[in-house]
Design a protein around this motif. Sequence first.
Motif, PDB file in Angstrom:
ATOM      1  N   ARG A 167       0.844  -1.203   0.000  1.00 55.97           N
ATOM      2  CA  ARG A 167       0.000   0.000   0.000  1.00 55.97           C
ATOM      3  C   ARG A 167       0.876   1.248   0.000  1.00 55.97           C
ATOM      4  N   VAL A 168       0.695   2.103  -0.993  1.00 57.53           N
ATOM      5  CA  VAL A 168       1.488   3.326  -1.138  1.00 57.53           C
ATOM      6  C   VAL A 168       0.625   4.530  -0.784  1.00 57.53           C
ATOM      7  N   GLN A 169       1.151   5.390   0.064  1.00 61.14           N
ATOM      8  CA  GLN A 169       0.483   6.630   0.447  1.00 61.14           C
ATOM      9  C   GLN A 169       1.522   7.740   0.493  1.00 61.14           C
ATOM     10  N   PHE A 170       1.206   8.886  -0.058  1.00 53.62           N
ATOM     11  CA  PHE A 170       2.139  10.018  -0.135  1.00 53.62           C
ATOM     12  C   PHE A 170       3.446   9.599  -0.819  1.00 53.62           C
ATOM     13  N   GLY A 171       3.316   8.706  -1.801  1.00 49.84           N
ATOM     14  CA  GLY A 171       4.468   8.303  -2.582  1.00 49.84           C
ATOM     15  C   GLY A 171       5.376   7.296  -1.912  1.00 49.84           C
ATOM     16  N   ARG A 172       4.951   6.733  -0.771  1.00 45.06           N
ATOM     17  CA  ARG A 172       5.790   5.770  -0.041  1.00 45.06           C
ATOM     18  C   ARG A 172       4.930   4.601   0.440  1.00 45.06           C
ATOM     19  N   PRO A 173       5.508   3.389   0.535  1.00 41.40           N
ATOM     20  CA  PRO A 173       4.772   2.274   1.158  1.00 41.40           C
ATOM     21  C   PRO A 173       4.446   2.638   2.607  1.00 41.40           C
ATOM     22  N   ILE A 174       3.247   2.343   3.050  1.00 42.53           N
ATOM     23  CA  ILE A 174       2.871   2.745   4.408  1.00 42.53           C
ATOM     24  C   ILE A 174       3.720   2.049   5.460  1.00 42.53           C
ATOM     25  N   GLY A 175       4.354   0.928   5.088  1.00 44.12           N
ATOM     26  CA  GLY A 175       5.242   0.251   6.024  1.00 44.12           C
ATOM     27  C   GLY A 175       6.477   1.053   6.373  1.00 44.12           C
ATOM     28  N   SER A 176       6.749   2.112   5.618  1.00 43.94           N
ATOM     29  CA  SER A 176       7.911   2.956   5.924  1.00 43.94           C
ATOM     30  C   SER A 176       7.598   3.988   7.000  1.00 43.94           C
ATOM     31  N   PHE A 177       6.331   4.151   7.349  1.00 43.22           N
ATOM     32  CA  PHE A 177       5.955   5.111   8.386  1.00 43.22           C
ATOM     33  C   PHE A 177       6.135   4.489   9.766  1.00 43.22           C
ATOM     34  N   GLN A 178       6.610   5.311  10.684  1.00 40.89           N
ATOM     35  CA  GLN A 178       6.970   4.812  12.001  1.00 40.89           C
ATOM     36  C   GLN A 178       5.789   4.177  12.736  1.00 40.89           C
ATOM     37  N   ALA A 179       4.623   4.769  12.620  1.00 38.65           N
ATOM     38  CA  ALA A 179       3.464   4.236  13.334  1.00 38.65           C
ATOM     39  C   ALA A 179       3.142   2.813  12.899  1.00 38.65           C
ATOM     40  N   ILE A 180       3.242   2.552  11.581  1.00 40.08           N
ATOM     41  CA  ILE A 180       2.961   1.211  11.071  1.00 40.08           C
ATOM     42  C   ILE A 180       4.074   0.249  11.471  1.00 40.08           C
ATOM     43  N   LYS A 181       5.321   0.745  11.431  1.00 38.52           N
ATOM     44  CA  LYS A 181       6.441  -0.098  11.865  1.00 38.52           C
ATOM     45  C   LYS A 181       6.251  -0.554  13.306  1.00 38.52           C
ATOM     46  N   HIS A 182       5.850   0.368  14.165  1.00 36.43           N
ATOM     47  CA  HIS A 182       5.665   0.031  15.584  1.00 36.43           C
ATOM     48  C   HIS A 182       4.541  -0.980  15.774  1.00 36.43           C
TER      49      HIS A 182
END
Length: 385
Positions: free
Chosen positions: A260-275
């Motif tokens: 899933r890409v949001q704001f041009g990045r996979p959402i897995g790259s966001f800290q909240a999702i990583k946590h």
Amino acid sequence: MNFAFSEEQEELRRSVRRFLEDKSPLAEVRRLMETEEGYDPAVWAQMGNQLGLQALAIPEAYGGAGFSYVELVLVLEEMGRSLLCAPYLSSVALAANALLTSGDEQAKKELLPPIASGEAVATLALSEDGGRLDLEAVATRAHANGGSGWTLEGQKTFVVDGHVADLLLVAARAPAGLSLFAVQGDAPGLTRAPLPTMDQTRKLARLQLSGTPARLVGTEGQAGAGLSRCLDLASVALAAEQVGGAQRCLDMSVEYAKARVQFGRPIGSFQAIKHKCADMLLEVESARSAAYYAGWVAAAALGGPDVAGGDGTSGEELPVVASLAKAYCSDAYFHAAAENIQIHGGIGFTWEHDAHLYFKRAKSSQLLLGDPTFHRELLARRIGI
């Protein structure tokens, strides 16, 4: 504790996974959960005839394959992963264990072989109107029938697969105390009605017994210890199934976070999702350790081979580790299922997405055989706190 499995055990896992991927894809789960029976008899027969899954942990003397509870834990983990719609937990973890812990050799020789072959669906009927998992709360009455048998009077609720079972093992109160009775599914005076359930992949039923003929299993008034042990073994089995479901929720979350890409990045790259994913991983792995250890202890308690590798594992720990595993795995599965929906966002809340199937199974499994609070209180009593 070394949780490394043998190559034979890993091959069993792979074989079961291949079978379930073929016979229990989520499209088939959705089809079966809409039926009243809740399972496919042809697949059930195949599980018994070709894979021998129902016979796995039943001793060879009673028509089983004679493997240990460790192999059963592996199989149930895979079944939880695929949300298998089949009366496996009721037949193998509840009914077969109730017979194995009854101390009645004649009943075991007569009633276990049909369960092991898959010819008979069986279950345990314990809870009543209040739904309490409490042996002291059993109010169903057993009456001696002039030396020729017994009859039962009462009601049982939340009986897993009770509406399709060929054999029902019913806990009832005889003059000498709590006892276990075998009742045939077509017995006169037995009325069975499916119950509406939140988790449609696992069916529950209400039983009404009115002068229903029954056969005493074990010794009259002496069923308490055997049933308590049976429930501990069933709790270990359910914990293993919960681990499989929790792992699948984690896998679904990670796969979606990568794609899933949001704001041009996979959402897995966001800290909240990583946590979120990291917390899920920690809980799933901890739950797996608890379930595997409980499986090793259950195998030792049943007098199986030395599966524990000579490290001193004792079956005496079963009451403690069963409650610990059930409580922790219940919470881990429910949290993983809830976070799976959150990570999927709006699509995760829809009927079309499969996340809700795991969420409903997680919640129902959390309550089945006692919720985490019940098992933590039970654990505290068992260790003397």
